[in-house]
Design a protein around this motif. Sequence first.
Motif, PDB file in Angstrom:
ATOM      1  N   MET A 263     -11.684   1.816 -13.618  1.00  0.00           N
ATOM      2  CA  MET A 263     -10.288   1.379 -13.517  1.00  0.00           C
ATOM      3  C   MET A 263     -10.017   0.201 -14.433  1.00  0.00           C
TER       4      MET A 263
ATOM      5  N   THR B 251       4.117   5.670  -5.512  1.00  0.00           N
ATOM      6  CA  THR B 251       4.037   5.714  -6.972  1.00  0.00           C
ATOM      7  C   THR B 251       3.097   6.819  -7.441  1.00  0.00           C
TER       8      THR B 251
ATOM      9  N   TRP C 225       0.552   3.819 -15.298  1.00  0.00           N
ATOM     10  CA  TRP C 225       0.677   3.498 -13.869  1.00  0.00           C
ATOM     11  C   TRP C 225       0.524   4.721 -12.981  1.00  0.00           C
TER      12      TRP C 225
ATOM     13  N   LEU D 242       0.833  -1.198   0.000  1.00  0.00           N
ATOM     14  CA  LEU D 242       0.000   0.000   0.000  1.00  0.00           C
ATOM     15  C   LEU D 242       0.876   1.260   0.000  1.00  0.00           C
TER      16      LEU D 242
ATOM     17  N   ILE E 275       2.207   1.791  -3.602  1.00  0.00           N
ATOM     18  CA  ILE E 275       1.279   2.343  -4.581  1.00  0.00           C
ATOM     19  C   ILE E 275       1.056   3.836  -4.269  1.00  0.00           C
TER      20      ILE E 275
ATOM     21  N   THR F 293      -6.077   4.029  -7.631  1.00  0.00           N
ATOM     22  CA  THR F 293      -6.080   3.016  -6.574  1.00  0.00           C
ATOM     23  C   THR F 293      -6.124   3.666  -5.198  1.00  0.00           C
TER      24      THR F 293
ATOM     25  N   SER G 215      -9.465   5.174  -4.474  1.00  0.00           N
ATOM     26  CA  SER G 215     -10.556   4.228  -4.241  1.00  0.00           C
ATOM     27  C   SER G 215     -10.353   3.434  -2.958  1.00  0.00           C
ATOM     28  N   VAL G 216      -9.125   3.409  -2.452  1.00  0.00           N
ATOM     29  CA  VAL G 216      -8.868   2.642  -1.234  1.00  0.00           C
ATOM     30  C   VAL G 216      -9.114   3.474   0.028  1.00  0.00           C
TER      31      VAL G 216
ATOM     32  N   PRO H 268     -14.475   0.785  -9.872  1.00  0.00           N
ATOM     33  CA  PRO H 268     -13.791  -0.408 -10.391  1.00  0.00           C
ATOM     34  C   PRO H 268     -13.969  -0.596 -11.899  1.00  0.00           C
TER      35      PRO H 268
ATOM     36  N   MET I  98      -3.188   5.043 -12.767  1.00  0.00           N
ATOM     37  CA  MET I  98      -3.728   3.866 -12.086  1.00  0.00           C
ATOM     38  C   MET I  98      -3.432   3.902 -10.591  1.00  0.00           C
TER      39      MET I  98
END
Lengths: 277, 310
Positions: free
Chosen positions: A230, A33, A241, A27, A30, A248, A251-252, A227, A244
């Motif tokens: 994505m 990133t 990426w 986690l 990401i 991510t 959405s998390v 989702p 993305m």
Amino acid sequence: MARQINWQLLFKVVFLSLFLVFTVFPLYWIFITSLKPTKDMFSLPIHYSQETITFENYINIFKISNFDIYIMNSLILSIVAGFFSLIIATLSGYVLARFEFKGKTQVIFAFFITQMIPLFIGLAPLYLLMSKLQLLNKLPSLMLMYSVMMVPFCTVIMKGFFERIPSSLEEAAMIDGCSRMAALFKVIIPVMLPGIAATFIFAFVQCWNELFLAIMFIDKEEAKTIPVAMNSFITKFDIDWGAMSAATVLSVIPTLILFAFAQKYIVEGMTQGSVKG
Amino acid sequence: MKTQTETVTERSLPSFSISRHGLFIFLCLLPALLLVTVFIYYPLFKGVVMAFQSYSLFDLSNIEFIGLENFKTVMADSAFKESLINSFYWVFFSLLPQFLIGFIVALLLRRKFRGRGIYQAFIFFPWAMSGFLIGLIWRWMLNGQAGVINDLLIKLNIIDTAIPFLADPTWAMVSVIVANVWYGITFFAIMILAALQSIPDELYEAAKIDGANYIQQLFKVTIPYILPTLIVTTLLRVIWILNFPDLIYSLTNGGPAGSTHILSTFMLEKLIYGQNYGQAAAVGVILIFILLFFSIFYLLATKFNKAGDF
């Protein structure tokens, strides 16, 4: 003082620390990133912390896609489906916790089975059913299906919560002149509010995450959930990426916050309800 | 009202008769049962019927009952055989580490210590995520060019040159399994931890008086006491691992060249890309049979007969 090593404690500390790193690192990665500028995305050597932080990835996903619409869709969908399944599951969970009746085992078994079979077999018939109901590419199709999918599990959790509250509580209220329904909503529900909140959050998180029904039913931009959107970011050969990872993280975050808040109760409810020795 | 609840120590059994409350029970259960029947059981039944029909979205005018034709076609497909074998690897090698690590984590978390609550919140979060997102995150970490896993392994002197994790069939399988282990440890840790906390302390005190050491306590007290939880948790996990294709879908999508397809991703591919509902349903029916056989065999082998009531 004698140097004595407490091996058990040492093992515990080392194991739990390593496990924490193992769990949290993906986690963290990401997240890091998502803060990288696009030109650094594939540059080597890899840096484990990011000095030059940029929010361009986050700005980008709103530019290249209708991410605000997806967020709204997912939010509305998960809240509506969460509430709907909660209400239904409260009624059925209450009855299953409080009454003995003919066919009770069968009802519980019917709910249990839905957790065990691959529901994908029903995906194609559901698609045809939704097209007959003219609900394809519309959020209500997912609201309906998500509610239904969450009902069995939520029922079990709610049953577990109800079983921990002595039935004398509502019996007393009924002697005082309440109807059973009034007793349920005025006396019992307030007592188990934390459990209810946890069940709702559980359902919310599940709906927020669901992918395949949404892929099947939704194709139009204005009805896409996060989702689904994505999923459409994944092109056959390449993934952006930067976008993305930002998607991510976005959405998390809501699910992580909700889950952290509710995990204690969810764990309690699950174990109370689902696995009793 | 409050004082009344506090004096109640045992749960009183319902003493209502069926006739008086029958209608109430019926009305409360009706919405749940109706929805589940119409939107879960009916499509499921239709899906099973489709397995015996020539049901393709490309040719809806030509739907016929074709017996076992779909099953024959599917089973003759080498991709089917590969995904069948993969399914077993996938379940077995995902389950074993999940179970062992989850168990150890739960044992270590049993006793309260400072910061346990925060620790739990941190290690339980994978459960709030979807397999789809987890697959994506691992896909990025296992990236051939800029993947952090390769970088870490090289820095730790475990490997010399980068491994093409997602391009090589064997490594791809290892990759999806590692990601799945990461995902599933939490579930075992949660369930086992909760079961551990229900063990009365007196049992351990008695064992200590008898002179049992930690390992003996583990096998004589802990494991027998939580065995039902272990059995049901494992069963549920196996079923879920087999049924949920989302992690593999976003991590490798079955690739490279079908090497990470399991039955459920194979079925999904037939459904979404092939639009051949009949064949997809046939794979689904086979999957149900495998799950059924496994569940029965497993429950018989563990001589456990209470799974039916959760």
